[in-house]
Design a protein around this motif. Structure first.
Motif, PDB file in Angstrom:
ATOM      1  N   SER A   4       0.827  -1.216   0.000  1.00  0.00           N
ATOM      2  CA  SER A   4       0.000   0.000   0.000  1.00  0.00           C
ATOM      3  C   SER A   4       0.859   1.262   0.000  1.00  0.00           C
ATOM      4  O   SER A   4       0.567   2.216  -0.727  1.00  0.00           O
ATOM      5  N   ILE A   5       1.909   1.257   0.791  1.00  0.00           N
ATOM      6  CA  ILE A   5       2.811   2.413   0.833  1.00  0.00           C
ATOM      7  C   ILE A   5       3.553   2.555  -0.493  1.00  0.00           C
ATOM      8  O   ILE A   5       3.668   3.654  -1.042  1.00  0.00           O
ATOM      9  N   ILE A   6       4.036   1.445  -1.023  1.00  0.00           N
ATOM     10  CA  ILE A   6       4.751   1.482  -2.304  1.00  0.00           C
ATOM     11  C   ILE A   6       3.849   2.016  -3.408  1.00  0.00           C
ATOM     12  O   ILE A   6       4.256   2.869  -4.207  1.00  0.00           O
ATOM     13  N   VAL A   7       2.603   1.553  -3.462  1.00  0.00           N
ATOM     14  CA  VAL A   7       1.683   2.004  -4.503  1.00  0.00           C
ATOM     15  C   VAL A   7       1.316   3.469  -4.312  1.00  0.00           C
ATOM     16  O   VAL A   7       1.234   4.222  -5.287  1.00  0.00           O
ATOM     17  N   LEU A   8       1.122   3.904  -3.079  1.00  0.00           N
ATOM     18  CA  LEU A   8       0.836   5.325  -2.848  1.00  0.00           C
ATOM     19  C   LEU A   8       1.990   6.195  -3.341  1.00  0.00           C
ATOM     20  O   LEU A   8       1.773   7.189  -4.046  1.00  0.00           O
ATOM     21  N   VAL A   9       3.205   5.817  -3.010  1.00  0.00           N
ATOM     22  CA  VAL A   9       4.387   6.567  -3.463  1.00  0.00           C
ATOM     23  C   VAL A   9       4.526   6.476  -4.986  1.00  0.00           C
ATOM     24  O   VAL A   9       4.837   7.468  -5.651  1.00  0.00           O
ATOM     25  N   ALA A  10       4.263   5.309  -5.552  1.00  0.00           N
ATOM     26  CA  ALA A  10       4.341   5.136  -7.006  1.00  0.00           C
ATOM     27  C   ALA A  10       3.295   5.986  -7.717  1.00  0.00           C
ATOM     28  O   ALA A  10       3.569   6.585  -8.760  1.00  0.00           O
ATOM     29  N   TYR A  11       2.106   6.037  -7.160  1.00  0.00           N
ATOM     30  CA  TYR A  11       1.035   6.850  -7.755  1.00  0.00           C
ATOM     31  C   TYR A  11       1.446   8.323  -7.771  1.00  0.00           C
ATOM     32  O   TYR A  11       1.316   9.007  -8.789  1.00  0.00           O
ATOM     33  N   ILE A  12       1.933   8.818  -6.658  1.00  0.00           N
ATOM     34  CA  ILE A  12       2.369  10.216  -6.584  1.00  0.00           C
ATOM     35  C   ILE A  12       3.515  10.453  -7.572  1.00  0.00           C
ATOM     36  O   ILE A  12       3.552  11.484  -8.263  1.00  0.00           O
ATOM     37  N   THR A  13       4.426   9.509  -7.659  1.00  0.00           N
ATOM     38  CA  THR A  13       5.541   9.624  -8.609  1.00  0.00           C
ATOM     39  C   THR A  13       5.026   9.680 -10.039  1.00  0.00           C
ATOM     40  O   THR A  13       5.507  10.484 -10.848  1.00  0.00           O
ATOM     41  N   TRP A  14       4.038   8.856 -10.373  1.00  0.00           N
ATOM     42  CA  TRP A  14       3.474   8.843 -11.725  1.00  0.00           C
ATOM     43  C   TRP A  14       2.835  10.195 -12.049  1.00  0.00           C
ATOM     44  O   TRP A  14       2.993  10.712 -13.151  1.00  0.00           O
ATOM     45  N   ILE A  15       2.134  10.785 -11.085  1.00  0.00           N
ATOM     46  CA  ILE A  15       1.558  12.108 -11.300  1.00  0.00           C
ATOM     47  C   ILE A  15       2.668  13.119 -11.598  1.00  0.00           C
ATOM     48  O   ILE A  15       2.550  13.943 -12.511  1.00  0.00           O
ATOM     49  N   LEU A  16       3.764  13.043 -10.847  1.00  0.00           N
ATOM     50  CA  LEU A  16       4.880  13.969 -11.064  1.00  0.00           C
ATOM     51  C   LEU A  16       5.563  13.730 -12.414  1.00  0.00           C
ATOM     52  O   LEU A  16       5.964  14.690 -13.081  1.00  0.00           O
ATOM     53  N   VAL A  17       5.691  12.479 -12.831  1.00  0.00           N
ATOM     54  CA  VAL A  17       6.287  12.165 -14.140  1.00  0.00           C
ATOM     55  C   VAL A  17       5.429  12.779 -15.248  1.00  0.00           C
ATOM     56  O   VAL A  17       5.951  13.411 -16.178  1.00  0.00           O
ATOM     57  N   LEU A  19       3.356  15.271 -14.938  1.00  0.00           N
ATOM     58  CA  LEU A  19       3.433  16.724 -14.811  1.00  0.00           C
ATOM     59  C   LEU A  19       4.733  17.256 -15.413  1.00  0.00           C
ATOM     60  O   LEU A  19       4.733  18.270 -16.122  1.00  0.00           O
ATOM     61  N   LEU A  20       5.838  16.570 -15.158  1.00  0.00           N
ATOM     62  CA  LEU A  20       7.111  16.962 -15.760  1.00  0.00           C
ATOM     63  C   LEU A  20       7.054  16.840 -17.282  1.00  0.00           C
ATOM     64  O   LEU A  20       7.536  17.716 -18.003  1.00  0.00           O
ATOM     65  N   GLY A  21       6.438  15.764 -17.762  1.00  0.00           N
ATOM     66  CA  GLY A  21       6.266  15.601 -19.212  1.00  0.00           C
ATOM     67  C   GLY A  21       5.435  16.717 -19.799  1.00  0.00           C
ATOM     68  O   GLY A  21       5.752  17.261 -20.865  1.00  0.00           O
ATOM     69  N   LEU A  22       4.383  17.097 -19.107  1.00  0.00           N
ATOM     70  CA  LEU A  22       3.518  18.174 -19.565  1.00  0.00           C
ATOM     71  C   LEU A  22       4.256  19.511 -19.568  1.00  0.00           C
ATOM     72  O   LEU A  22       4.176  20.273 -20.536  1.00  0.00           O
ATOM     73  N   ALA A  23       4.992  19.792 -18.506  1.00  0.00           N
ATOM     74  CA  ALA A  23       5.764  21.041 -18.444  1.00  0.00           C
ATOM     75  C   ALA A  23       6.827  21.070 -19.545  1.00  0.00           C
ATOM     76  O   ALA A  23       7.029  22.111 -20.190  1.00  0.00           O
ATOM     77  N   SER A  24       7.481  19.956 -19.767  1.00  0.00           N
ATOM     78  CA  SER A  24       8.501  19.874 -20.829  1.00  0.00           C
ATOM     79  C   SER A  24       7.870  20.076 -22.199  1.00  0.00           C
ATOM     80  O   SER A  24       8.405  20.792 -23.045  1.00  0.00           O
ATOM     81  N   TYR A  25       6.740  19.431 -22.420  1.00  0.00           N
ATOM     82  CA  TYR A  25       6.035  19.560 -23.707  1.00  0.00           C
ATOM     83  C   TYR A  25       5.637  21.012 -23.956  1.00  0.00           C
ATOM     84  O   TYR A  25       5.860  21.552 -25.029  1.00  0.00           O
ATOM     85  N   ARG A  26       5.056  21.637 -22.947  1.00  0.00           N
ATOM     86  CA  ARG A  26       4.616  23.028 -23.107  1.00  0.00           C
ATOM     87  C   ARG A  26       5.801  23.966 -23.293  1.00  0.00           C
ATOM     88  O   ARG A  26       5.743  24.904 -24.095  1.00  0.00           O
ATOM     89  N   SER A  27       6.890  23.713 -22.577  1.00  0.00           N
ATOM     90  CA  SER A  27       8.094  24.529 -22.759  1.00  0.00           C
ATOM     91  C   SER A  27       8.634  24.373 -24.174  1.00  0.00           C
ATOM     92  O   SER A  27       8.988  25.361 -24.825  1.00  0.00           O
ATOM     93  N   TYR A  28       8.686  23.152 -24.652  1.00  0.00           N
ATOM     94  CA  TYR A  28       9.143  22.879 -26.024  1.00  0.00           C
ATOM     95  C   TYR A  28       8.265  23.615 -27.033  1.00  0.00           C
ATOM     96  O   TYR A  28       8.777  24.235 -27.968  1.00  0.00           O
ATOM     97  N   MET A  29       6.945  23.547 -26.848  1.00  0.00           N
ATOM     98  CA  MET A  29       6.032  24.219 -27.767  1.00  0.00           C
ATOM     99  C   MET A  29       6.284  25.726 -27.794  1.00  0.00           C
ATOM    100  O   MET A  29       6.267  26.340 -28.860  1.00  0.00           O
ATOM    101  N   SER A  30       6.521  26.323 -26.631  1.00  0.00           N
ATOM    102  CA  SER A  30       6.762  27.765 -26.552  1.00  0.00           C
ATOM    103  C   SER A  30       8.118  28.141 -27.124  1.00  0.00           C
ATOM    104  O   SER A  30       8.238  29.085 -27.902  1.00  0.00           O
ATOM    105  N   LEU A  31       9.158  27.384 -26.748  1.00  0.00           N
ATOM    106  CA  LEU A  31      10.523  27.724 -27.172  1.00  0.00           C
ATOM    107  C   LEU A  31      10.744  27.544 -28.664  1.00  0.00           C
ATOM    108  O   LEU A  31      11.561  28.248 -29.261  1.00  0.00           O
ATOM    109  N   THR A  32      10.037  26.613 -29.274  1.00  0.00           N
ATOM    110  CA  THR A  32      10.206  26.372 -30.712  1.00  0.00           C
ATOM    111  C   THR A  32       9.259  27.216 -31.554  1.00  0.00           C
ATOM    112  O   THR A  32       9.281  27.140 -32.778  1.00  0.00           O
ATOM    113  N   GLY A  33       8.426  28.021 -30.892  1.00  0.00           N
ATOM    114  CA  GLY A  33       7.503  28.884 -31.617  1.00  0.00           C
ATOM    115  C   GLY A  33       6.265  28.167 -32.147  1.00  0.00           C
ATOM    116  O   GLY A  33       5.493  28.739 -32.906  1.00  0.00           O
ATOM    117  N   LYS A  34       6.068  26.936 -31.751  1.00  0.00           N
ATOM    118  CA  LYS A  34       4.890  26.193 -32.197  1.00  0.00           C
ATOM    119  C   LYS A  34       3.638  26.607 -31.420  1.00  0.00           C
ATOM    120  O   LYS A  34       2.530  26.238 -31.779  1.00  0.00           O
TER     121      LYS A  34
END
Length: 137
Positions: A4-17, A19-34
């Motif tokens: 239960s603890i491992i899955v709770l931590v894994a779930y939170i980690t997945w949300i952060l992964v 979120l990081l992917g989303l932030a990276s994608y949006r940064s890429y879109m802005s920086l490349t002028g897309k």
């Protein structure tokens, strides 16, 4: 640590992964002028298809955390992880499956597969709640 603890931590980690992917994608879109500007719509409707799917997959994880993470936290806080441990990894697999299918496609078949993964999570949490109520009421 127990499942239960491992899955709770894994779930939170997945949300952060995601979120990081989303932030990276949006940064890429802005920086490349897309994408002009720095303001993106919260629902992802103003970016290409993958950006929209990534936005929705991350938001869906956050939306589901209230009932999945909440029940896991109750089980952990009340020393009731014997109730949640047995299905915790299956729940996490279904959560990952739902997100990955969401990232890959929004076809009718993909939507049905995502819904099946959601129903697995919903069913497991409902089962846990019945067990927790039975223990404490």
């Amino acid at each position: 640590m127990n499942a239960s603890i491992i899955v709770l931590v894994a779930y939170i980690t997945w949300i952060l992964v995601l979120l990081l992917g989303l932030a990276s994608y949006r940064s890429y879109m802005s920086l490349t002028g897309k994408f002009r500007g720095l303001k993106f719509k919260a629902d992802g409707s103003d970016v290409p298809a993958f950006g929209n799917r990534l936005t929705r997959a991350q938001a869906n994880c956050v939306e589901s955390f209230s009932f999945i993470g909440g029940v896991l936290l109750v089980a952990i806080a009340t020393d009731s992880t014997a109730i949640t441990n047995g299905l915790a990894y299956i729940l996490m697999g279904a959560r990952l499956g739902q997100s990955i299918v969401h990232l890959i496609s929004t076809s009718t078949l993909a939507i049905q597969i995502r819904f099946a993964f959601f129903l697995i999570q919903f069913g497991i949490v409902a089962f846990w709640l019945v067990k927790l109520f039975a223990k404490f009421l």
